[in-house]
Write a protein that holds these residues in place. Structure first.
Motif, PDB file in Angstrom:
ATOM      1  N   ILE A  44       0.858  -1.187   0.000  1.00 27.60           N
ATOM      2  CA  ILE A  44       0.000   0.000   0.000  1.00 27.60           C
ATOM      3  C   ILE A  44       0.892   1.235   0.000  1.00 27.60           C
ATOM      4  CG2 ILE A  44      -1.967  -1.068   1.179  1.00 27.60           C
ATOM      5  CD1 ILE A  44      -1.015   0.208   3.763  1.00 27.60           C
ATOM      6  N   SER A  45       0.322   2.354  -0.390  1.00 26.65           N
ATOM      7  CA  SER A  45       1.098   3.598  -0.398  1.00 26.65           C
ATOM      8  C   SER A  45       1.224   4.138   1.021  1.00 26.65           C
ATOM      9  CB  SER A  45       0.398   4.634  -1.278  1.00 26.65           C
ATOM     10  OG  SER A  45      -0.822   5.037  -0.676  1.00 26.65           O
ATOM     11  N   PRO A  46       2.202   4.996   1.269  1.00 31.21           N
ATOM     12  CA  PRO A  46       2.336   5.591   2.606  1.00 31.21           C
ATOM     13  C   PRO A  46       1.090   6.363   3.038  1.00 31.21           C
ATOM     14  CG  PRO A  46       4.279   6.034   1.283  1.00 31.21           C
ATOM     15  CD  PRO A  46       3.282   5.430   0.359  1.00 31.21           C
ATOM     16  N   ILE A  47       0.486   7.096   2.123  1.00 29.69           N
ATOM     17  CA  ILE A  47      -0.690   7.877   2.510  1.00 29.69           C
ATOM     18  C   ILE A  47      -1.848   6.963   2.860  1.00 29.69           C
ATOM     19  CG2 ILE A  47      -1.517   8.163   0.135  1.00 29.69           C
ATOM     20  CD1 ILE A  47      -1.787  10.691   3.051  1.00 29.69           C
ATOM     21  N   THR A  48      -1.983   5.832   2.140  1.00 24.41           N
ATOM     22  CA  THR A  48      -3.040   4.872   2.475  1.00 24.41           C
ATOM     23  C   THR A  48      -2.791   4.267   3.850  1.00 24.41           C
ATOM     24  OG1 THR A  48      -3.383   4.354   0.141  1.00 24.41           O
ATOM     25  CG2 THR A  48      -4.209   2.766   1.743  1.00 24.41           C
ATOM     26  N   TYR A  49      -1.539   3.899   4.120  1.00 28.52           N
ATOM     27  CA  TYR A  49      -1.202   3.341   5.431  1.00 28.52           C
ATOM     28  C   TYR A  49      -1.498   4.344   6.538  1.00 28.52           C
ATOM     29  CZ  TYR A  49       1.413   1.630   9.403  1.00 28.52           C
ATOM     30  OH  TYR A  49       1.750   1.214  10.659  1.00 28.52           O
ATOM     31  N   LEU A  50      -1.081   5.593   6.309  1.00 25.26           N
ATOM     32  CA  LEU A  50      -1.292   6.618   7.317  1.00 25.26           C
ATOM     33  C   LEU A  50      -2.776   6.857   7.542  1.00 25.26           C
ATOM     34  CD1 LEU A  50       0.030   8.667   9.202  1.00 25.26           C
ATOM     35  CD2 LEU A  50       0.094  10.285   7.297  1.00 25.26           C
ATOM     36  N   ASN A  51      -3.543   6.911   6.459  1.00 24.32           N
ATOM     37  CA  ASN A  51      -4.976   7.128   6.593  1.00 24.32           C
ATOM     38  C   ASN A  51      -5.653   5.973   7.316  1.00 24.32           C
ATOM     39  OD1 ASN A  51      -4.935   9.651   5.416  1.00 24.32           O
ATOM     40  ND2 ASN A  51      -5.472   8.915   3.361  1.00 24.32           N
ATOM     41  N   ARG A  52      -5.227   4.751   7.037  1.00 22.48           N
ATOM     42  CA  ARG A  52      -5.803   3.601   7.740  1.00 22.48           C
ATOM     43  C   ARG A  52      -5.544   3.688   9.233  1.00 22.48           C
ATOM     44  NH1 ARG A  52      -4.494  -1.845   4.144  1.00 22.48           N
ATOM     45  NH2 ARG A  52      -5.797  -1.312   2.339  1.00 22.48           N
ATOM     46  N   ARG A  53      -4.316   4.064   9.591  1.00 23.62           N
ATOM     47  CA  ARG A  53      -4.015   4.216  11.017  1.00 23.62           C
ATOM     48  C   ARG A  53      -4.872   5.306  11.636  1.00 23.62           C
ATOM     49  NH1 ARG A  53       0.496   7.764  13.342  1.00 23.62           N
ATOM     50  NH2 ARG A  53      -1.413   8.926  13.755  1.00 23.62           N
ATOM     51  N   ARG A  54      -5.029   6.406  10.913  1.00 29.13           N
ATOM     52  CA  ARG A  54      -5.852   7.511  11.428  1.00 29.13           C
ATOM     53  C   ARG A  54      -7.318   7.118  11.514  1.00 29.13           C
ATOM     54  NH1 ARG A  54      -3.078  12.217   7.638  1.00 29.13           N
ATOM     55  NH2 ARG A  54      -1.360  12.770   9.057  1.00 29.13           N
ATOM     56  N   ILE A  55      -7.779   6.335  10.548  1.00 32.02           N
ATOM     57  CA  ILE A  55      -9.177   5.886  10.578  1.00 32.02           C
ATOM     58  C   ILE A  55      -9.418   5.026  11.807  1.00 32.02           C
ATOM     59  CG2 ILE A  55     -10.875   4.399   9.437  1.00 32.02           C
ATOM     60  CD1 ILE A  55     -10.536   7.163   8.142  1.00 32.02           C
ATOM     61  N   GLU A  56      -8.476   4.110  12.096  1.00 31.90           N
ATOM     62  CA  GLU A  56      -8.635   3.260  13.283  1.00 31.90           C
ATOM     63  C   GLU A  56      -8.687   4.103  14.548  1.00 31.90           C
ATOM     64  OE1 GLU A  56      -9.231   0.010  13.575  1.00 31.90           O
ATOM     65  OE2 GLU A  56      -9.419   0.009  11.399  1.00 31.90           O
ATOM     66  N   GLU A  57      -7.864   5.114  14.626  1.00 32.32           N
ATOM     67  CA  GLU A  57      -7.886   5.982  15.804  1.00 32.32           C
ATOM     68  C   GLU A  57      -9.149   6.835  15.840  1.00 32.32           C
ATOM     69  OE1 GLU A  57      -4.284   8.178  16.162  1.00 32.32           O
ATOM     70  OE2 GLU A  57      -3.043   6.381  16.419  1.00 32.32           O
ATOM     71  N   SER A  58      -9.622   7.248  14.674  1.00 35.52           N
ATOM     72  CA  SER A  58     -10.849   8.051  14.641  1.00 35.52           C
ATOM     73  C   SER A  58     -12.053   7.225  15.073  1.00 35.52           C
ATOM     74  CB  SER A  58     -11.081   8.623  13.236  1.00 35.52           C
ATOM     75  OG  SER A  58     -11.455   7.616  12.325  1.00 35.52           O
TER      76      SER A  58
ATOM     77  N   GLU B 227      -9.287  17.266  12.530  1.00 28.64           N
ATOM     78  CA  GLU B 227      -8.103  18.063  12.851  1.00 28.64           C
ATOM     79  C   GLU B 227      -7.129  17.290  13.728  1.00 28.64           C
ATOM     80  OE1 GLU B 227      -6.953  22.401  14.844  1.00 28.64           O
ATOM     81  OE2 GLU B 227      -9.053  21.767  14.684  1.00 28.64           O
ATOM     82  N   LEU B 228      -7.664  16.583  14.735  1.00 20.82           N
ATOM     83  CA  LEU B 228      -6.810  15.814  15.638  1.00 20.82           C
ATOM     84  C   LEU B 228      -6.063  14.699  14.913  1.00 20.82           C
ATOM     85  CD1 LEU B 228      -9.152  15.536  18.747  1.00 20.82           C
ATOM     86  CD2 LEU B 228      -6.952  16.724  18.667  1.00 20.82           C
TER      87      LEU B 228
END
Length: 325
Positions: free
Chosen positions: A252-266, A282-283
Motif C-alpha cells: 500500500i502507499s504511505p498515505i493509504t497506510y497513514l490514513n488507515r491508522r488515522r481511521i482506526e484511531e478516529s 483536525e486531531l
C-alpha cells in the motif's frame, strides 16, 4: 598506570604497562574485575585458564576476562617480553571482539610486534604524563584499531552484521552509500555483500532500503509527523521514490497506510467521545472534514456519522483502545 573514567564510561582504560619477565616468572592463579589483555613482543610463555593451557610466542596475545581464574608463566629458556592493557566499560567486550578476543576465544594474533610496540609505548607514555584524558583514549583507540586491522577478514566478518546494524541505527537518516558502509566497517564491497546476503538474503542496498522503510513505518505508526518529514527523517531524498519503495514493500502507499491508522484511531473517538467530525479530522491530521469523511467511507463502507450512530445504537461495539495498523 592510571585509570581513565571521565571521558567515556562505555570504554575506559584501567591500566597499561610493559615488562621483560624473568625466567619462569609466574602470576596467579588470580581473578580480575576487568578485561585485561597481554601482547607478546618477544619470547614465550604459557597461559592457563580453566582446564586449558596455551603456549604462546611473539605476535600473539591472550585475554583475561572479568571473574576468570587464570595463571600465566614465562618460559624458562626464552621468557617473554609483553605489554598489557586493562579495559572496562560496557563497550569493552564488543571492542575486544573486533580484535579477535572474547571470553570464548582468549587467544589471537592480531598484528606484528613491530607495529604494536610503538603504539603500546605511546599509550604508556601518554598515561605517565597524566595530562589529557582525551589524548590517552585516542592512543588507546589507535592501538585497538591496529589490532582490529591485523585480524584475518574471516574473523572480522563474524561480527560485521552486528556492527552494520549498530551503525545503521545511528546513521540511517543520513545519506549513505554501500561504498561508505563498506569503508566504515573496514571491508571491501564484496565482503560486505557476502555478509549481508548470508544474514538477510538481500544485497546491502536492498537491506539499507528495507531498514529505512522499517523506520518509516515506525514513525508513521508512533508519531504525528507528516509523510514529507518522515521521508527525510529516514534518509530518503525523494518523496516519489520513497512512495514506490514503501508500496513495493508493504503493498500500500504511505498515505493509504497513514490514513488507515488515522481511521482506526478516529473510530475510537467516534465511539467513545463527543468530538465533532471537524475536531476529529483536525486531531487525526486530515486536511479537512470532507477528506476525512471520504477516507473513512472508503475504508469502512459508511460515513463517520453512520459509524457513530451504529455504535451508539449498539449495532457494533465501540472500540475500547486505539488499534495499530
Amino acid at each position: 598506570m592510571k585509570s581513565v573514567h571521565s571521558v567515556n564510561s562505555a570504554l575506559y582504560l584501567h591500566h597499561c604497562g610493559e615488562e621483560y619477565c624473568a625466567p619462569r616468572h609466574t602470576f596467579g592463579p588470580a581473578v580480575r574485575d576487568h578485561w585485561l589483555f597481554h601482547y607478546i613482543f618477544n619470547g614465550s610463555g604459557t597461559f592457563y585458564r580453566k582446564e586449558e593451557s596455551y603456549h604462546l610466542t611473539a605476535g600473539q596475545c591472550f585475554l583475561i576476562s572479568p571473574g576468570e581464574v587464570c595463571t600465566y608463566a614465562a618460559d624458562a629458556e626464552t621468557p617473554w617480553h609483553y605489554g598489557w592493557v586493562g579495559l572496562n566499560g560496557g563497550d569493552a567486550p564488543r571492542t575486544l571482539a573486533l580484535c579477535g578476543l572474547s571470553r570464548e576465544t582468549p587467544v589471537a594474533a592480531p598484528s606484528s610486534p613491530e607495529i604494536m610496540l610503538p603504539h603500546l609505548r605511546d599509550l604508556i607514555e601518554s598515561c605517565r604524563l597524566a595530562g589529557n584524558d582525551l589524548a590517552v583514549m585516542a592512543r588507546l583507540y589507535r592501538l585497538l584499531e591496529e589490532m582490529s586491522y591485523g585480524m584475518p577478514p574471516q574473523r572480522r566478518e563474524g561480527k560485521t552484521f552486528d556492527l552494520l546494524e549498530e551503525y545503521l541505527g545511528r546513521n540511517y537518516s543520513y545519506h549513505l552509500s554501500v561504498a561508505q558502509l563498506a569503508e566504515q566497517l573496514h571491508l571491501d564491497r564484496s565482503q560486505l555483500f557476502r555478509v549481508v546476503k548470508r544474514e538477510t538474503g538481500l544485497s546491502p542496498q536492498q537491506y539499507l532500503t528495507r531498514y529505512r522503510l522499517r523506520e518509516s513505518l515506525r514513525l508513521l505508526r508512533e508519531t504525528e509527523l507528516p509523510i514529507t518529514e518522515v521521508v527525510y527523517s529516514v534518509g530518503f531524498e525523494d518523496l516519489s521514490h520513497f512512495s514506490r519503495c514503501f508500496k513495493r514493500e508493504y503493498g500500500i502507499s504511505p498515505i493509504t497506510y497513514l490514513n488507515r491508522r488515522r481511521i482506526e484511531e478516529s473510530k475510537h473517538m467516534l465511539g467513545n467521545t463527543s468530538y465533532s467530525l471537524a475536531q476529529i479530522s483536525e486531531l487525526m491530521g486530515f486536511s479537512s472534514p470532507s477528506y476525512f469523511s471520504q477516507c473513512f467511507r472508503k475504508a469502512e463502507g459508511m460515513t463517520p456519522n453512520e459509524y457513530r450512530r451504529q455504535t451508539r445504537q449498539g449495532k457494533r461495539p465501540a472500540p475500547t483502545k486505539r488499534h495499530e495498523v
